[in-house]
Design an enzyme around this catalytic site. Structure first.
Site, PDB file in Angstrom:
ATOM      1  N   CYS A 132     -89.872 -13.212  30.870  1.00  0.00           N
ATOM      2  CA  CYS A 132     -89.322 -14.573  30.990  1.00  0.00           C
ATOM      3  C   CYS A 132     -89.840 -15.508  29.896  1.00  0.00           C
ATOM      4  O   CYS A 132     -89.351 -16.626  29.763  1.00  0.00           O
ATOM      5  CB  CYS A 132     -89.628 -15.145  32.367  1.00  0.00           C
ATOM      6  SG  CYS A 132     -88.838 -14.199  33.671  1.00  0.00           S
ATOM      7  N   HIS A 256     -88.735 -22.863  31.842  1.00  0.00           N
ATOM      8  CA  HIS A 256     -88.125 -21.650  32.396  1.00  0.00           C
ATOM      9  C   HIS A 256     -87.759 -21.920  33.855  1.00  0.00           C
ATOM     10  O   HIS A 256     -88.561 -22.448  34.627  1.00  0.00           O
ATOM     11  CB  HIS A 256     -89.129 -20.499  32.290  1.00  0.00           C
ATOM     12  CG  HIS A 256     -88.730 -19.286  33.066  1.00  0.00           C
ATOM     13  ND1 HIS A 256     -87.475 -18.745  32.979  1.00  0.00           N
ATOM     14  CD2 HIS A 256     -89.425 -18.519  33.958  1.00  0.00           C
ATOM     15  CE1 HIS A 256     -87.412 -17.696  33.782  1.00  0.00           C
ATOM     16  NE2 HIS A 256     -88.576 -17.545  34.386  1.00  0.00           N
ATOM     17  N   ASN A 286     -82.870 -17.410  38.327  1.00  0.00           N
ATOM     18  CA  ASN A 286     -83.788 -17.119  37.224  1.00  0.00           C
ATOM     19  C   ASN A 286     -83.125 -16.101  36.293  1.00  0.00           C
ATOM     20  O   ASN A 286     -82.977 -14.939  36.651  1.00  0.00           O
ATOM     21  CB  ASN A 286     -85.090 -16.564  37.824  1.00  0.00           C
ATOM     22  CG  ASN A 286     -86.103 -16.159  36.768  1.00  0.00           C
ATOM     23  OD1 ASN A 286     -85.793 -16.043  35.591  1.00  0.00           O
ATOM     24  ND2 ASN A 286     -87.332 -15.927  37.215  1.00  0.00           N
TER      25      ASN A 286
HETATM   26  O1  UT7 Z   1     -89.897 -15.708  36.066  1.00  0.00           O
HETATM   27  C1  UT7 Z   1     -91.125 -15.566  36.671  1.00  0.00           C
HETATM   28  C2  UT7 Z   1     -90.957 -14.641  37.804  1.00  0.00           C
HETATM   29  N1  UT7 Z   1     -91.126 -15.028  39.139  1.00  0.00           N
HETATM   30  C3  UT7 Z   1     -91.457 -16.199  39.687  1.00  0.00           C
HETATM   31  O2  UT7 Z   1     -91.628 -17.200  39.091  1.00  0.00           O
HETATM   32  C4  UT7 Z   1     -91.595 -16.196  41.179  1.00  0.00           C
HETATM   33  C5  UT7 Z   1     -92.712 -17.077  41.667  1.00  0.00           C
HETATM   34  N2  UT7 Z   1     -92.791 -17.041  43.121  1.00  0.00           N
HETATM   35  C6  UT7 Z   1     -91.875 -17.610  43.915  1.00  0.00           C
HETATM   36  O3  UT7 Z   1     -90.927 -18.206  43.460  1.00  0.00           O
HETATM   37  C7  UT7 Z   1     -92.120 -17.546  45.415  1.00  0.00           C
HETATM   38  O4  UT7 Z   1     -93.361 -16.954  45.651  1.00  0.00           O
HETATM   39  C8  UT7 Z   1     -91.002 -16.773  46.190  1.00  0.00           C
HETATM   40  C9  UT7 Z   1     -89.719 -17.581  46.174  1.00  0.00           C
HETATM   41  C10 UT7 Z   1     -90.770 -15.412  45.583  1.00  0.00           C
HETATM   42  C11 UT7 Z   1     -91.415 -16.588  47.629  1.00  0.00           C
HETATM   43  O5  UT7 Z   1     -91.675 -17.858  48.245  1.00  0.00           O
HETATM   44  P1  UT7 Z   1     -93.006 -18.121  49.082  1.00  0.00           P
HETATM   45  O6  UT7 Z   1     -92.916 -19.484  49.570  1.00  0.00           O
HETATM   46  O7  UT7 Z   1     -94.155 -17.747  48.187  1.00  0.00           O
HETATM   47  O8  UT7 Z   1     -92.825 -17.106  50.254  1.00  0.00           O
HETATM   48  P2  UT7 Z   1     -93.791 -15.916  50.720  1.00  0.00           P
HETATM   49  O9  UT7 Z   1     -93.657 -14.739  49.813  1.00  0.00           O
HETATM   50  O10 UT7 Z   1     -95.152 -16.466  50.947  1.00  0.00           O
HETATM   51  O11 UT7 Z   1     -93.163 -15.560  52.115  1.00  0.00           O
HETATM   52  C12 UT7 Z   1     -93.135 -16.490  53.201  1.00  0.00           C
HETATM   53  C13 UT7 Z   1     -92.310 -15.898  54.320  1.00  0.00           C
HETATM   54  C14 UT7 Z   1     -92.701 -14.456  54.655  1.00  0.00           C
HETATM   55  O12 UT7 Z   1     -92.540 -14.268  56.032  1.00  0.00           O
HETATM   56  P3  UT7 Z   1     -93.805 -14.340  57.017  1.00  0.00           P
HETATM   57  O13 UT7 Z   1     -94.752 -13.275  56.555  1.00  0.00           O
HETATM   58  O14 UT7 Z   1     -94.365 -15.714  56.874  1.00  0.00           O
HETATM   59  O15 UT7 Z   1     -93.207 -14.069  58.361  1.00  0.00           O
HETATM   60  C15 UT7 Z   1     -91.662 -13.635  53.923  1.00  0.00           C
HETATM   61  O16 UT7 Z   1     -91.460 -12.386  54.528  1.00  0.00           O
HETATM   62  O17 UT7 Z   1     -90.931 -15.861  53.928  1.00  0.00           O
HETATM   63  C16 UT7 Z   1     -90.449 -14.515  54.072  1.00  0.00           C
HETATM   64  N3  UT7 Z   1     -89.443 -14.292  53.046  1.00  0.00           N
HETATM   65  C17 UT7 Z   1     -88.144 -14.577  53.219  1.00  0.00           C
HETATM   66  N4  UT7 Z   1     -87.470 -15.073  54.272  1.00  0.00           N
HETATM   67  C18 UT7 Z   1     -86.130 -15.241  54.107  1.00  0.00           C
HETATM   68  C19 UT7 Z   1     -89.638 -13.818  51.797  1.00  0.00           C
HETATM   69  N5  UT7 Z   1     -88.458 -13.767  51.154  1.00  0.00           N
HETATM   70  C20 UT7 Z   1     -87.521 -14.235  52.008  1.00  0.00           C
HETATM   71  C21 UT7 Z   1     -86.126 -14.424  51.930  1.00  0.00           C
HETATM   72  N6  UT7 Z   1     -85.488 -14.937  52.983  1.00  0.00           N
HETATM   73  N7  UT7 Z   1     -85.433 -14.147  50.792  1.00  0.00           N
END
Ligand code: UT7
Length: 329
Positions: A132, A256, A286
């Site tokens: 990225c 980005h 993204n």
């Molecule tokens: O280009 C650079 C590459 N990547 C990035 O910049 C990504 C950076 N990270 C992020 O954008 C975020 O970490 C994400 C959007 C990927 C995830 O968001 P988060 O607020 O960090 O969520 P999390 O991974 O901490 O998950 C929170 C909850 C979990 O459930 P529990 O364990 O609390 O019950 C996940 O299983 O949300 C759940 N979850 C979802 N629920 C519905 C994770 N993905 C999803 C989904 N839909 N798509």
């Protein structure tokens, strides 16, 4: 003139004390996204997720999907638009650099495929793999070629199709990415500018975002999120310190487009108003190396770009690699 001959641009010495340098000026922009759109509602049918969750946690509403279209084909479309916008013929190009991590062929590289399609027979053509941060990387290299006198007209492209690298059963990653390409043309111009760029890397933390050949992208989302929130404001401050330009004097921060909450967090840490952070993540998700040049193209074509504007670009991602650039439009 061969590529290696000096471009003849340093024919006068800058007066002592003056910061007149031969540097790359943005002469034109272009972008392209595939026609097929997958909305969040479409993803609800594929994985256990919801439009509300995706919008609240990322700011994404839809993404464009390449399907049969290759990264090189998208890159060519963006390149043609940028050349047309710049009023430059492909035969005038000395260098084509493509930031990409998802090209279909290992070789020839995407830049050579673009060269062949657009007829840029004088250009040296190289791909840069920096995920990225790919566009930031080609931007810095393009500027260095121009400042060294080795190139006068440079085509810089960021193009990716991460839809092919994600596991469409993994809701933690598949909701984030989309496909597209963006391009800009830099031309050498003697100017008084404080333009500068910085790229950093931390291979030790690379494990938080990986994609091995023949497998799907794996990501520790929280780790990448925290990395971006700490490193992006830091590197922006670093380039602005070198440029001797205060944060308050920046007209636009073109970041980005990975997550709207990351962009908000960077704005907060820099104590800069959110309105100075244009975004298009809602429509595209993204798009990896393409996100910055697509946003730059929209900035340019919507009439928001004004001569003399002070702009910061910043990218971050797998490697881990991050960087920023300060430029004057
Ligand atoms: O280009 C650079 C590459 N990547 C990035 O910049 C990504 C950076 N990270 C992020 O954008 C975020 O970490 C994400 C959007 C990927 C995830 O968001 P988060 O607020 O960090 O969520 P999390 O991974 O901490 O998950 C929170 C909850 C979990 O459930 P529990 O364990 O609390 O019950 C996940 O299983 O949300 C759940 N979850 C979802 N629920 C519905 C994770 N993905 C999803 C989904 N839909 N798509």
């Amino acid at each position: 003139m061969s590529f290696l001959e000096p471009a003849g641009v340093f024919d006068r010495e800058p007066a002592p004390g003056l910061k007149i340098i031969e540097s790359g000026k943005n002469a034109g922009t272009g972008s392209y996204v595939p026609e097929t759109i997958w909305k969040n509602e479409d993803l609800e049918k594929m994985v256990e997720t919801s439009d509300i969750w995706i919008r609240e946690r990322t700011g994404i509403g839809a993404r464009h999907i390449a399907g049969e279209e290759t990264v090189a084909q998208m890159a060519v479309k963006a390149a043609r638009r940028a050349l047309e916008n710049a009023g430059i013929c492909s035969t005038e190009l000395d260098l084509i650099l493509v930031g990409t991590s998802s090209s279909e062929s290992i070789f020839p590289n995407t830049a050579c495929l673009v060269q062949d399609e657009i007829g840029a027979f004088r250009a040296a053509c190289l791909d840069v793999s920096a995920a990225c941060t790919g566009f930031l990387a080609v931007y810095e290299l393009g500027q260095l070629y121009i400042r060294s006198g080795k190139a006068k007209n440079v085509l810089l492209i960021g193009a990716d199709a991460l839809s092919r690298l994600v596991d469409w059963h993994d809701r933690g990653t598949c909701i984030l990415f989309g496909d597209g390409a963006g391009a800009i043309v830099l031309t050498a111009e003697e100017q008084e500018t404080k333009a500068c760029e910085k790229i950093h890397s931390d291979g030790e933390k690379g494990v938080s975002l990986t994609c091995e050949k023949g497998t799907y992208l794996q990501m520790d989302g929280r780790a990448v999120f925290q990395f971006a929130l700490s490193r992006v404001p830091e590197v922006i401050r670093e380039v602005l310190k070198e440029a001797e330009v205060p944060v308050e004097e920046i007209d636009a921060f073109i970041l980005h487009q990975a997550n709207s909450r990351i962009i908000d967090g960077v704005a907060k840490r820099l104590k800069a108003p959110k309105e100075k952070f244009p975004r298009n993540i809602e429509a595209y998700g993204n798009t990896c190396a393409a996100s910055i040049p697509i946003l730059l193209d929209e900035w340019n074509r919507s009439g928001r770009a004004q001569k003399g504007q002070r702009i910061v670009l910043s990218g971050f991602g797998a490697g881990l690699i991050w960087g920023a650039a300060y430029l004057e439009w």
